[in-house]
Design a protein around this motif. Structure first.
Motif, short mmCIF file in Angstrom:
data_model
loop_
_atom_site.label_atom_id
_atom_site.label_comp_id
_atom_site.label_asym_id
_atom_site.label_seq_id
_atom_site.Cartn_x
_atom_site.Cartn_y
_atom_site.Cartn_z
N LEU A 1 -24.67 32.60 21.69
CA LEU A 1 -23.51 33.41 21.29
C LEU A 1 -22.30 32.53 20.99
N MET A 2 -22.27 31.33 21.56
CA MET A 2 -21.06 30.51 21.49
C MET A 2 -21.12 29.40 20.45
N ILE A 3 -22.32 28.89 20.19
CA ILE A 3 -22.48 27.83 19.19
C ILE A 3 -22.29 28.48 17.82
N PRO A 4 -21.49 27.85 16.93
CA PRO A 4 -21.32 28.44 15.59
C PRO A 4 -22.70 28.73 14.97
N ALA A 5 -22.91 29.97 14.54
CA ALA A 5 -24.23 30.36 14.06
C ALA A 5 -24.67 29.52 12.88
N ILE A 6 -23.71 29.12 12.05
CA ILE A 6 -24.08 28.35 10.85
C ILE A 6 -24.57 26.96 11.26
N VAL A 7 -23.96 26.40 12.33
CA VAL A 7 -24.40 25.10 12.84
C VAL A 7 -25.78 25.23 13.48
N ALA A 8 -25.95 26.29 14.28
CA ALA A 8 -27.25 26.50 14.93
C ALA A 8 -28.34 26.65 13.87
N GLY A 9 -28.07 27.45 12.84
CA GLY A 9 -29.06 27.65 11.77
C GLY A 9 -29.44 26.33 11.11
N SER A 10 -28.43 25.49 10.80
CA SER A 10 -28.73 24.21 10.16
C SER A 10 -29.50 23.30 11.08
N ALA A 11 -29.12 23.29 12.38
CA ALA A 11 -29.81 22.42 13.34
C ALA A 11 -31.28 22.83 13.48
N ILE A 12 -31.52 24.15 13.52
CA ILE A 12 -32.91 24.62 13.64
C ILE A 12 -33.70 24.25 12.39
N TYR A 13 -33.06 24.35 11.24
CA TYR A 13 -33.72 23.96 10.00
C TYR A 13 -34.14 22.49 10.03
N LEU A 14 -33.19 21.67 10.47
CA LEU A 14 -33.44 20.24 10.60
C LEU A 14 -34.63 19.98 11.53
N PHE A 15 -34.62 20.69 12.66
CA PHE A 15 -35.69 20.57 13.66
C PHE A 15 -37.03 20.97 13.06
N TYR A 16 -37.06 22.07 12.32
CA TYR A 16 -38.29 22.53 11.68
C TYR A 16 -38.84 21.50 10.69
N ILE A 17 -37.93 20.87 9.95
CA ILE A 17 -38.36 19.88 8.96
C ILE A 17 -39.00 18.68 9.67
N GLU A 18 -38.30 18.19 10.72
CA GLU A 18 -38.84 17.06 11.49
C GLU A 18 -40.20 17.42 12.11
N LEU A 19 -40.27 18.66 12.59
CA LEU A 19 -41.50 19.14 13.21
C LEU A 19 -42.63 19.15 12.19
N GLN A 20 -42.28 19.52 10.97
CA GLN A 20 -43.29 19.58 9.91
C GLN A 20 -43.78 18.19 9.53
N ILE A 21 -42.83 17.24 9.46
CA ILE A 21 -43.21 15.85 9.16
C ILE A 21 -44.15 15.33 10.23
N TRP A 22 -43.85 15.71 11.47
CA TRP A 22 -44.57 15.19 12.63
C TRP A 22 -45.92 15.87 12.81
N SER A 23 -45.99 17.20 12.58
CA SER A 23 -47.22 17.92 12.91
C SER A 23 -47.93 18.53 11.71
N ASP A 24 -47.27 18.48 10.54
CA ASP A 24 -47.86 19.06 9.35
C ASP A 24 -47.94 20.60 9.37
N VAL A 25 -47.27 21.21 10.32
CA VAL A 25 -47.22 22.66 10.32
C VAL A 25 -45.87 23.10 9.78
N GLN A 26 -45.90 24.03 8.83
CA GLN A 26 -44.65 24.45 8.23
C GLN A 26 -43.98 25.54 9.07
N PHE A 27 -42.69 25.33 9.40
CA PHE A 27 -41.92 26.35 10.13
C PHE A 27 -40.79 26.90 9.27
N ALA A 28 -40.10 25.95 8.57
CA ALA A 28 -38.98 26.38 7.73
C ALA A 28 -39.53 27.29 6.62
N SER A 29 -38.72 28.26 6.24
CA SER A 29 -39.08 29.28 5.24
C SER A 29 -40.40 29.99 5.50
N THR A 30 -40.75 30.16 6.79
CA THR A 30 -41.87 31.04 7.12
C THR A 30 -41.33 32.19 7.97
#
Lengths: 272, 292
Positions: free
Chosen positions: A112-141
């Motif tokens: 509730l307190m973290i700027p939602a736009i920052v949280a959204g970008s951070a999660i996107y970044l995390f998903y991309i790294e996760l995809q590079i690392w595990s080959d499973v797509q999270f972003a845009s799913t």
């Protein structure tokens, strides 16, 4: 009431001020619903007449229709997921005193307190790294989006359940335990039925918060698969017309119904 | 057996809150840390970013007049919005707590909470049709003064403050409302009976008791308006810059993730510092007030 005379000018100024503020909160909503029925093709005042065709028009636009279904689907799965995680966490925070309780509570409320736009970008970044690392797509799913939306719903589930646990006398649970019931039995037979109103309200609030979310979803949606608030934002950036107001009106109706239902279970005035 | 029971009892709250805690840490705290690390990387047009440890992004922020201005706008807009929310919220919350009609009480809270859950976009849409050049307000002004000039209301800082205040007022009202419920009416009646005026009673009795609620409400409104995205984008228009939209623009248009992360952490840390400082100041004044 005691010494303030009902007709004093001070009292009148105060009452006018109060109703002006209430009006200030409600006028945008009322105007939205009013304009949705205008027969004017573009936004202008006064109305030339009234019509319901904009609702049909809104439904015929693919972006709104599929956006509505995607938002609905994501909001339901996200609030159920948030409930599964939130009920035990609320029990821990509402029923136990333990080291790190404040810290865990702060972390769980942080979405509730973290700027939602920052949280959204951070999660996107995390998903991309996760995809590079595990080959499973999270972003845009859809499931990647659902996980992020569960994050939006958790603080609401937690807040409403902790409040509802606070109103529950621990003696009832202790009685059950001392009469020989196990902790698990006590939870399912005593605690759960008693906090059911809080659970219902928590799910509804989580649903509403997820359904209306814009900022966290912006980067996480896929091409051609956008949520309703994003579809509305895209539309509003180019034009303002009765069609978009019809979409907003439908959203107001859904949320108003959800709120009136939750008010039957928990008095909204006391949950905050 | 008792030893086992004691051990499980000790572990129970951690086991219960564990899954949710791990979920939020993994999906929000870890990504935020990754973003913090990114803010020290170097921007590169071809590769998006190069691993490094540099303060360039932070230096750029404080050197660039434009970004300092964005931060300043965000700060004063949030401060004004919070103040307006407090004034309006006090009046409405007091009214709601003291009205005798249960029906009014019940439906007023639904009416106040409804806009809270409307979603930023739908809420802001209403203000657009009111403030537009061909919108409701200009139409009403034309009726009053035919031939008068059309006022440019949309895309001004006043419009953004108006929109934000109406979006955040419900948060203030519900926060104050919950504290107001716990204040005994008889305290007020005693003050009035002893001859204090209504205004004095409000200032000397209710306001001090309400301070924790006022503080919580102001912090909430301030944080939410510092973080606002949809309202400044839609009502402020393309030339009105606040922090959250600027961060998103750095990501979506400039693809400059390191600088976007820098902006994000400046926003988060400034908001946090201001919140903590005001909490400390609040506690100090509260203690002084109690001694007096």
């Amino acid at each position: 009431m005691t010494s303030i005379s009902k007709a004093s000018p001070l009292r009148w100024t105060y009452l006018i001020f109060v109703w002006a503020i209430i009006l200030f909160v409600l006028v945008p909503l009322a105007t939205t619903i009013w304009v949705a029925f205008f027969s004017n093709k573009i936004l202008s005042f006064p109305p030339e007449g009234y019509t319901g065709t904009w609702f049909v028009q809104a439904w015929s636009l693919e972006a709104f229709r599929s956006g509505f279904f995607l938002s609905f689907q994501v909001a339901i799965s996200a609030s159920v997921l948030a409930l599964c995680l939130g009920v035990p966490a609320a029990l821990a925070i509402g029923r136990y005193k333990f080291r790190g309780r404040e810290f865990i509570n702060t972390v769980l409320m942080s979405p509730l307190m973290i700027p939602a736009i920052v949280a959204g970008s951070a999660i996107y970044l995390f998903y991309i790294e996760l995809q590079i690392w595990s080959d499973v797509q999270f972003a845009s799913t859809v499931y990647g989006l659902t996980l992020a939306h569960a994050l939006i719903a958790i603080p609401w589930v937690l807040r409403l359940l902790v409040a509802s646990l606070a109103g529950l006398d621990p003696a009832i649970e202790e009685a059950s335990l001392s009469l020989g019931a196990t902790r698990l039995t006590t939870f399912f037979r005593i605690t759960l039925p008693l906090i059911r109103p809080g659970i219902t309200a928590g799910v509804l609030f989580g649903f509403i918060a997820s359904f209306g979310d814009l900022e966290k979803s912006l980067l996480l949606v896929g091409p051609g698969r956008i949520t309703l608030p994003i579809a509305m934002l895209n539309y509003l950036e180019y034009r303002t017309d009765p069609t978009i107001m019809a979409v907003a009106t439908i959203q107001v109706l859904i949320i108003a119904i959800a709120l009136i239902i939750s008010d039957r279970y928990v008095r909204l005035g006391r949950t905050f | 057996m008792p030893a086992v029971a004691r051990r499980t009892r000790w572990a129970a709250p951690y086991a219960l809150s564990g899954p949710a805690f791990v979920f939020v840490s993994l999906l929000l705290m870890l990504p935020l840390l990754m973003m913090l690390r990114l803010s020290f990387y170097q921007y590169d047009a071809a590769q998006m970013y190069i691993q490094a440890f540099t303060l360039d992004n932070y230096v750029r922020f404080f050197k660039d007049e434009f970004y300092r201005q964005v931060l300043w706008t965000t700060l004063w807009v949030s401060a004004v919005t919070t103040l307006l929310c407090l004034i309006g919220g006090l009046a409405v919350a007091y009214f709601m707590a003291r009205t005798n009609s249960t029906i009014l009480k019940r439906y007023l809270i639904i009416a106040i909470v409804l806009p809270l859950f409307m979603g930023n976009v739908a809420r802001t849409a209403g203000w657009i049709i009111i403030l537009d050049n061909k919108g409701l307000l200009n139409f009403l002004l034309q009726q009053l003064d035919p031939g008068g000039e059309t006022l440019q209301l949309l895309y001004t800082s006043g419009a953004v403050i108006t929109g934000l205040t109406s979006v955040l007022l419900p948060f203030m009202i519900v926060t104050l409302n919950s504290v107001m419920h716990n204040i005994d009416v008889s305290l007020e009646e005693a003050s009035l009976n002893l001859g204090a005026s209504a205004l004095t009673t409000f200032r000397r009795i209710i306001l001090p008791l309400l301070m924790p609620g006022i503080f919580a409400g102001c912090v909430l409104c301030f944080i939410l308006s510092m973080n606002a995205y949809a309202t400044p984008i839609l009502i402020g228009g393309p030339k009105f810059y606040m922090m959250a939209p600027t961060i998103y623009k750095q990501i979506s248009a400039a693809m400059n993730w390191p600088f976007a992360s820098t902006l994000a952490f400046i926003l988060i840390s400034l908001t946090m510092v201001l919140t903590v400082v005001s909490a400390v100041m609040f506690n100090r004044t509260a203690r002084v007030g109690a001694l007096r």
